[in-house]
Design an enzyme around this catalytic site. Structure first.
Site, mmCIF file in Angstrom:
data_model
loop_
_atom_site.group_PDB
_atom_site.id
_atom_site.type_symbol
_atom_site.label_atom_id
_atom_site.label_comp_id
_atom_site.label_asym_id
_atom_site.label_seq_id
_atom_site.Cartn_x
_atom_site.Cartn_y
_atom_site.Cartn_z
ATOM 1 N N TRP A 133 0.803 -1.117 0.029
ATOM 2 C CA TRP A 133 0.006 -0.029 0.188
ATOM 3 C C TRP A 133 0.768 1.449 0.073
ATOM 4 C CZ3 TRP A 133 1.501 2.898 3.982
ATOM 5 C CH2 TRP A 133 1.790 2.072 5.229
ATOM 6 N N LYS A 157 -1.993 -8.353 -7.529
ATOM 7 C CA LYS A 157 -3.031 -8.199 -6.646
ATOM 8 C C LYS A 157 -2.592 -7.186 -5.685
ATOM 9 C CE LYS A 157 -3.339 -9.126 -2.284
ATOM 10 N NZ LYS A 157 -3.996 -7.808 -1.882
ATOM 11 N N SER A 211 5.997 -7.624 3.804
ATOM 12 C CA SER A 211 6.656 -8.052 5.324
ATOM 13 C C SER A 211 7.626 -9.325 4.974
ATOM 14 C CB SER A 211 5.646 -8.050 6.311
ATOM 15 O OG SER A 211 4.822 -9.427 5.958
ATOM 16 N N GLU A 232 10.926 -8.506 -2.202
ATOM 17 C CA GLU A 232 11.546 -7.253 -1.556
ATOM 18 C C GLU A 232 10.860 -7.202 -0.361
ATOM 19 O OE1 GLU A 232 11.536 -3.739 -0.187
ATOM 20 O OE2 GLU A 232 10.649 -3.077 -2.099
ATOM 21 N N LEU A 233 11.576 -7.528 0.726
ATOM 22 C CA LEU A 233 10.913 -7.599 2.178
ATOM 23 C C LEU A 233 11.355 -6.325 3.150
ATOM 24 C CD1 LEU A 233 11.565 -11.517 2.230
ATOM 25 C CD2 LEU A 233 9.603 -10.086 1.217
ATOM 26 N N CYS A 266 9.951 1.077 3.135
ATOM 27 C CA CYS A 266 10.917 0.010 3.771
ATOM 28 C C CYS A 266 12.470 0.483 3.609
ATOM 29 C CB CYS A 266 10.876 -1.347 2.806
ATOM 30 S SG CYS A 266 10.825 -0.901 1.144
ATOM 31 N N GLU A 366 11.396 -2.798 12.875
ATOM 32 C CA GLU A 366 11.068 -1.907 11.766
ATOM 33 C C GLU A 366 9.853 -0.911 12.427
ATOM 34 O OE1 GLU A 366 10.510 -1.495 6.877
ATOM 35 O OE2 GLU A 366 10.000 -3.323 8.126
#
Length: 463
Positions: A133, A157, A211, A232-233, A266, A366
């Site tokens: 988001w 999605k 996440s 990509e976390l 992030c 985080e």
């Protein structure tokens, strides 16, 4: 009866739109359409795919203002940031429109006069993406553009909090002439759609931004059908300020990194590690500049920091700040909140904490919010140890004008993206991705199209 979910403005709590969630059958049907469309799309020559991507980019730019407003309404970020994100999103389309024409093979000298060896690249197949988001435009185009450029079909999605930007971008792709089954979207809960994606025999690749726990689950679930994955976390970026750094410049760059999208990125600076000799001066300068930031509705002129996306995110921020204060952190500015739980909006004023130490949660988790915790170091090795003391390795930043210090930090920081005197290193033409538990693979740059390609080796004998 169709299931609906609501999209709210996080700055006001007002309902923006009701969106229909796709059923399991509809999602599977969309996947099948993407699979069936693959051969036809892959057969389109690279120059034509490039032309269609450029047309998509042009359509996006023609609708820049309306897209940015939609993004601010559903995400909350200031309108200026949303306008910037539309440009950032189109930069990926533009870059991969060119890379489509640069998918090269090669000839390998054979060990026999009667043989010829060639290597070629071909698209991997139908790609499924799950996007977050916080960057609803850029995170989609960063995946869709290289996939389409490579000749893959694509289904995404978007996050349930921010589906409207993605929906509009895909509508514009169709208006630009990209076939409707070559790029599609589906809406629904992440766990439900994720399970359908990972179990599908038709999907050959999963690409995800989000996440680390969710990414790990997607990797596990993709193993059963041996899908390719790009992940990509999470991140927990350190920002190191050396004793010789230009402090005014470092402050400006720190603010740009830390408080963009209300700290909900992030790659934003989460741990500010400052040499003890300049700690007080840097902290005072940072707090003074942070106090100037305007908090409010992203559609209001002059807003620098918008709302937190939801109650869960807000509560995590407050918990970390309270924990730090209880353990001895000093509040230089901030620790103020404007919330209305009944209406559903949550604002956190930009906060600067000094005297932060390793016992505090904020140094290990985080934050995803506008809180800048400052700790100190004596020797550069100590700064590296603090920076690397995390399972994450996405982004890191450091400020020094000493080339020896800079090269030492580059060589010893375990992070995939590093900014040296640069708080905003992300770019479409550069590889973006993390080390350790921050992900697998890279997006952007020449590296970004490789995950969408298979390598095929041909040995021709009896010549």
């Amino acid at each position: 009866m169709a299931t609906m979910f609501n999209v709210y403005n996080p700055a006001t709590g007002e309902l923006i739109e009701e969106v229909t969630a796709h059923t399991e059958g509809e999602i599977k049907q969309a996947i099948k359409k993407g699979h069936l469309a693959f051969k036809k799309w892959a057969a389109v020559n690279a120059h034509e795919r490039s032309k269609l991507l450029r047309s998509w980019s042009q359509k996006v730019q023609e609708n820049k203002e309306s897209l940015a407003k939609t993004m601010t309404l559903e995400n909350g970020k200031p309108l200026a940031e949303s306008l910037g994100e539309v440009d950032y999103a189109t930069s990926y389309i533009d870059w991969y429109a060119e890379e489509a024409k640069r998918i090269y093979g090669r000839t390998i000298p054979a060990a026999s006069e009667s043989k010829r060896i060639t290597v070629s690249k071909q698209p991997i197949g139908l790609v499924a993406a799950i996007t977050p988001w916080n960057f609803p435009a850029a995170m989609m185009t960063r995946k869709a553009a290289p996939a389409l450029a490579a000749g893959c079909t694509f289904i995404v999605k978007p996050a349930v909090e921010t589906p409207l930007t993605t929906i509009r971008l895909i509508e514009l792709a169709h208006e630009a002439g990209i076939p409707t089954d070559a790029i599609q979207y589906v809406n629904g809960r992440g766990s439900v759609v994720g399970d359908i994606f990972t179990s599908s025999e038709f999907i050959r690749k999963i690409t995800f931004t989000g996440s680390t726990p969710v990414g790990k689950q997607l990797i596990k679930n993709s193993a059963d059908t041996v899908k390719h994955v790009t992940m990509e976390l999470g991140g927990h970026a350190p920002l190191i300020v050396a004793e010789d750094a230009d402090l005014d410049f470092a402050v400006t760059q720190t603010i740009g990194s830390k408080f963009r999208n209300a700290g909900q990125t992030c790659v934003c600076a989460n741990r500010i590690i400052v040499h003890e000799s300049v700690l007080d001066v840097f902290a005072d300068k940072l707090a003074k500049e942070v106090q100037k930031l305007k908090v409010g509705n992203g559609l209001e002129e002059g807003t620098n920091v918008g709302p937190i996306i939801n109650k869960k995110g807000y509560e995590k921020i407050v918990s970390q700040v309270n924990d730090a204060i209880e353990k001895g952190a000093q509040v230089l500015t901030g620790n103020k909140y404007d919330t209305d739980e009944e209406k559903g909006y949550y604002f956190v004023h930009p906060t600067v904490l000094k005297n932060v130490n390793s016992t505090m949660d904020i140094m290990h988790e985080e934050t995803f919010g506008p809180v800048a915790p400052i700790t100190s170091f004596k020797e550069i090795e100590e700064a590296v140890e603090i920076a690397n003391s995390t399972p994450f390795g996405l982004a890191a930043y450091f400020f020094t004008n000493n080339y020896k210090t800079g090269m030492y930090l580059h060589d010893h920081l375990d992070f995939g993206i590093i900014g040296w005197n640069d708080g905003g290193p992300s770019a479409a033409h550069a590889p973006f991705g993390g080390m350790k538990e921050s992900g697998l693979g890279r997006e952007g740059g020449i590296e970004g199209i490789e995950p969408y390609l298979e390598t095929k080796y041909l040995s021709v004998g009896n010549l």
